[in-house]
Design a protein around this motif. Structure first.
Motif, PDB file in Angstrom:
ATOM      1  N   ILE A 186       0.843  -1.188   0.000  1.00 30.11           N
ATOM      2  CA  ILE A 186       0.000   0.000   0.000  1.00 30.11           C
ATOM      3  C   ILE A 186       0.884   1.245   0.000  1.00 30.11           C
ATOM      4  CG2 ILE A 186      -0.257  -0.186   2.517  1.00 30.11           C
ATOM      5  CD1 ILE A 186      -2.972   1.259   2.193  1.00 30.11           C
ATOM      6  N   PHE A 187       0.636   2.132  -0.952  1.00 36.01           N
ATOM      7  CA  PHE A 187       1.290   3.438  -0.976  1.00 36.01           C
ATOM      8  C   PHE A 187       0.381   4.393  -0.216  1.00 36.01           C
ATOM      9  CE2 PHE A 187       3.239   1.262  -4.471  1.00 36.01           C
ATOM     10  CZ  PHE A 187       4.527   1.782  -4.551  1.00 36.01           C
ATOM     11  N   SER A 188       0.857   4.902   0.910  1.00 38.77           N
ATOM     12  CA  SER A 188       0.007   5.704   1.779  1.00 38.77           C
ATOM     13  C   SER A 188       0.634   7.053   2.094  1.00 38.77           C
ATOM     14  CB  SER A 188      -0.265   4.949   3.088  1.00 38.77           C
ATOM     15  OG  SER A 188       0.917   4.861   3.867  1.00 38.77           O
ATOM     16  N   LYS A 189      -0.170   7.916   2.713  1.00 36.96           N
ATOM     17  CA  LYS A 189       0.247   9.267   3.064  1.00 36.96           C
ATOM     18  C   LYS A 189      -0.091   9.501   4.527  1.00 36.96           C
ATOM     19  CE  LYS A 189      -0.498  14.032   1.473  1.00 36.96           C
ATOM     20  NZ  LYS A 189      -1.230  14.866   0.473  1.00 36.96           N
ATOM     21  N   PRO A 190       0.848   9.988   5.331  1.00 34.98           N
ATOM     22  CA  PRO A 190       0.560  10.249   6.744  1.00 34.98           C
ATOM     23  C   PRO A 190      -0.631  11.201   6.910  1.00 34.98           C
ATOM     24  CG  PRO A 190       2.915  10.402   6.333  1.00 34.98           C
ATOM     25  CD  PRO A 190       2.260  10.285   4.993  1.00 34.98           C
ATOM     26  N   GLY A 191      -1.531  10.845   7.819  1.00 34.32           N
ATOM     27  CA  GLY A 191      -2.695  11.680   8.089  1.00 34.32           C
ATOM     28  C   GLY A 191      -3.831  11.518   7.110  1.00 34.32           C
ATOM     29  N   ALA A 243      -1.931   6.978 -10.975  1.00 31.02           N
ATOM     30  CA  ALA A 243      -2.910   7.786 -10.248  1.00 31.02           C
ATOM     31  C   ALA A 243      -2.158   8.639  -9.241  1.00 31.02           C
ATOM     32  CB  ALA A 243      -3.918   6.894  -9.530  1.00 31.02           C
ATOM     33  N   SER A 244      -2.795   9.732  -8.815  1.00 27.62           N
ATOM     34  CA  SER A 244      -2.136  10.629  -7.868  1.00 27.62           C
ATOM     35  C   SER A 244      -2.895  10.740  -6.555  1.00 27.62           C
ATOM     36  CB  SER A 244      -1.967  12.018  -8.493  1.00 27.62           C
ATOM     37  OG  SER A 244      -3.217  12.552  -8.904  1.00 27.62           O
ATOM     38  N   THR A 245      -3.912   9.937  -6.370  1.00 27.35           N
ATOM     39  CA  THR A 245      -4.679   9.955  -5.112  1.00 27.35           C
ATOM     40  C   THR A 245      -4.165   8.869  -4.186  1.00 27.35           C
ATOM     41  OG1 THR A 245      -6.351   8.491  -6.085  1.00 27.35           O
ATOM     42  CG2 THR A 245      -6.747  10.881  -6.221  1.00 27.35           C
ATOM     43  N   TRP A 246      -4.205   9.160  -2.900  1.00 26.52           N
ATOM     44  CA  TRP A 246      -3.728   8.220  -1.879  1.00 26.52           C
ATOM     45  C   TRP A 246      -4.917   7.566  -1.205  1.00 26.52           C
ATOM     46  CZ3 TRP A 246       1.671   8.149  -1.393  1.00 26.52           C
ATOM     47  CH2 TRP A 246       2.341   9.221  -1.989  1.00 26.52           C
ATOM     48  N   PRO A 247      -4.829   6.279  -0.866  1.00 29.47           N
ATOM     49  CA  PRO A 247      -3.728   5.347  -1.117  1.00 29.47           C
ATOM     50  C   PRO A 247      -3.861   4.690  -2.484  1.00 29.47           C
ATOM     51  CG  PRO A 247      -5.430   4.198   0.067  1.00 29.47           C
ATOM     52  CD  PRO A 247      -5.928   5.630  -0.121  1.00 29.47           C
ATOM     53  N   GLN A 248      -2.848   3.901  -2.844  1.00 28.20           N
ATOM     54  CA  GLN A 248      -2.916   2.994  -3.981  1.00 28.20           C
ATOM     55  C   GLN A 248      -2.429   1.631  -3.490  1.00 28.20           C
ATOM     56  OE1 GLN A 248      -4.241   3.551  -7.071  1.00 28.20           O
ATOM     57  NE2 GLN A 248      -4.859   5.560  -6.261  1.00 28.20           N
ATOM     58  N   VAL A 249      -3.222   0.612  -3.749  1.00 30.08           N
ATOM     59  CA  VAL A 249      -2.957  -0.730  -3.209  1.00 30.08           C
ATOM     60  C   VAL A 249      -2.679  -1.701  -4.346  1.00 30.08           C
ATOM     61  CG1 VAL A 249      -3.857  -2.618  -1.793  1.00 30.08           C
ATOM     62  CG2 VAL A 249      -4.478  -0.253  -1.243  1.00 30.08           C
ATOM     63  N   PHE A 250      -1.628  -2.481  -4.170  1.00 28.01           N
ATOM     64  CA  PHE A 250      -1.289  -3.561  -5.102  1.00 28.01           C
ATOM     65  C   PHE A 250      -1.403  -4.889  -4.364  1.00 28.01           C
ATOM     66  CE2 PHE A 250       0.693   0.101  -6.950  1.00 28.01           C
ATOM     67  CZ  PHE A 250       0.769  -0.131  -8.318  1.00 28.01           C
ATOM     68  N   ILE A 251      -1.992  -5.889  -5.007  1.00 28.03           N
ATOM     69  CA  ILE A 251      -2.060  -7.237  -4.453  1.00 28.03           C
ATOM     70  C   ILE A 251      -1.535  -8.212  -5.507  1.00 28.03           C
ATOM     71  CG2 ILE A 251      -3.538  -9.082  -3.546  1.00 28.03           C
ATOM     72  CD1 ILE A 251      -5.424  -6.987  -2.480  1.00 28.03           C
ATOM     73  N   GLY A 252      -0.482  -8.934  -5.138  1.00 32.45           N
ATOM     74  CA  GLY A 252       0.113  -9.880  -6.072  1.00 32.45           C
ATOM     75  C   GLY A 252       0.640  -9.227  -7.329  1.00 32.45           C
ATOM     76  N   ASP A 308      -7.595   2.622  -5.102  1.00 33.95           N
ATOM     77  CA  ASP A 308      -7.739   3.384  -3.859  1.00 33.95           C
ATOM     78  C   ASP A 308      -8.541   2.597  -2.822  1.00 33.95           C
ATOM     79  OD1 ASP A 308     -10.365   3.530  -4.744  1.00 33.95           O
ATOM     80  OD2 ASP A 308     -10.262   5.655  -5.272  1.00 33.95           O
ATOM     81  N   ALA A 309      -8.921   3.266  -1.738  1.00 37.36           N
ATOM     82  CA  ALA A 309      -9.610   2.584  -0.640  1.00 37.36           C
ATOM     83  C   ALA A 309     -10.952   2.007  -1.082  1.00 37.36           C
ATOM     84  CB  ALA A 309      -9.794   3.546   0.533  1.00 37.36           C
ATOM     85  N   ASP A 310     -11.698   2.774  -1.899  1.00 41.98           N
ATOM     86  CA  ASP A 310     -12.990   2.271  -2.375  1.00 41.98           C
ATOM     87  C   ASP A 310     -12.799   1.025  -3.237  1.00 41.98           C
ATOM     88  OD1 ASP A 310     -14.384   4.300  -1.126  1.00 41.98           O
ATOM     89  OD2 ASP A 310     -14.323   5.622  -2.881  1.00 41.98           O
TER      90      ASP A 310
END
Length: 253
Positions: A178-183, A221-230, A236-238
């Motif tokens: 997961i690429f995340s951003k503090p806060g 994409a430029s919105t946080w987060p971005q999730v990769f699986i496998g 994103d979260a949605d």
């Protein structure tokens, strides 16, 4: 000459007391404490911070720790002929809370196994040969000893080989990043969704020099987060919540 796996299987582990420093306090840890009444995986390696140990051997055991525990393993022990301070710092740097690090500082356990080898040509002194073993109530059930050849062979003591022996039907979860951003509240929501499913993940935070430009280059994409699986971008979260809902129905991770 190294011992053969067959010559060690069915025998008790050496009786040794280790000088450890859990919680920054000196503590004697005996082999009886480590092994009595337990099923334990031990993987031993030439040294903390060395390339194969840090990039492959330790990380994969750490990643598969939940799978091993679901397969009946009580503890996973990483051992090396290093002192307690070095082993503690290595554990922290590797984020390996699922692994018990044991410093065989004097090489007593490795010598008792017949696997203490001379690495003075590298300036290492005496070190452990690379191996892994499954120990049940202090008795060696299965040994995987790397072949005696030049260099640092890493062919049979890996986590996958141990898992195939222990539980060939075990299902290995796909790696999650997961690429995340503090806060970021959406990042917190995505992590909570992963935690709820019991999915381990690697969190790559914006504070680790990951900015929006890097995120766009990696995820498009430029919105946080971005999730990769496998290795597959989920989004994103949605998108993650939708993905987890659909996989819960299909029964896949």
């Amino acid at each position: 000459m190294l011992p053969t796996p067959e010559s060690l299987e069915g025998k008790p582990v050496p009786h040794v007391t280790f000088k450890a420093r859990p919680h920054d306090q000196w503590q004697d840890v005996s082999t009886e404490q480590l092994f009595k009444g337990k099923t334990v995986i031990v993987f031993s390696l030439p040294g903390a911070y060395t390339p194969t140990c840090s990039s492959s051997h330790l990380p994969r055991y750490n990643e598969l720790a939940p799978v091993f525990r679901a397969s009946g393993v009580d503890d996973i022990v990483c051992m090396a002929v290093n002192d307690a301070f070095v082993m503690n710092e290595w554990k922290q740097g590797q984020d390996a809370a699922s692994i018990t690090f044991i410093p065989d500082g004097n090489g007593d356990f490795s010598e008792g196994m017949g696997l203490l080898v001379d690495k003075r040509n590298l300036g290492f002194g005496m070190r452990s040969w690379r191996y892994s073993m499954l120990v049940r109530d202090g008795i060696i059930d299965k040994m995987f000893i790397e072949p005696e050849k030049e260099g640092d062979p890493f062919e049979v003591s890996d986590a996958e080989t141990m898992l195939r022996y222990l539980n060939p039907q075990a299902k290995v979860p796909e790696p999650v990043v997961i690429f995340s951003k503090p806060g970021c509240p959406h990042c917190a929501r995505a992590k909570a969704a992963l935690d709820e499913r019991g999915l381990r993940y690697t969190d790559i935070s914006q504070s680790q020099h990951i900015n929006s430009s890097v995120l766009r280059a990696v995820a498009g994409a430029s919105t946080w987060p971005q999730v990769f699986i496998g290795g597959t971008l989920i989004g994103d979260a949605d998108a993650l919540e939708q993905h987890l809902a659909s996989t819960a129905v299909s029964g896949t991770p």
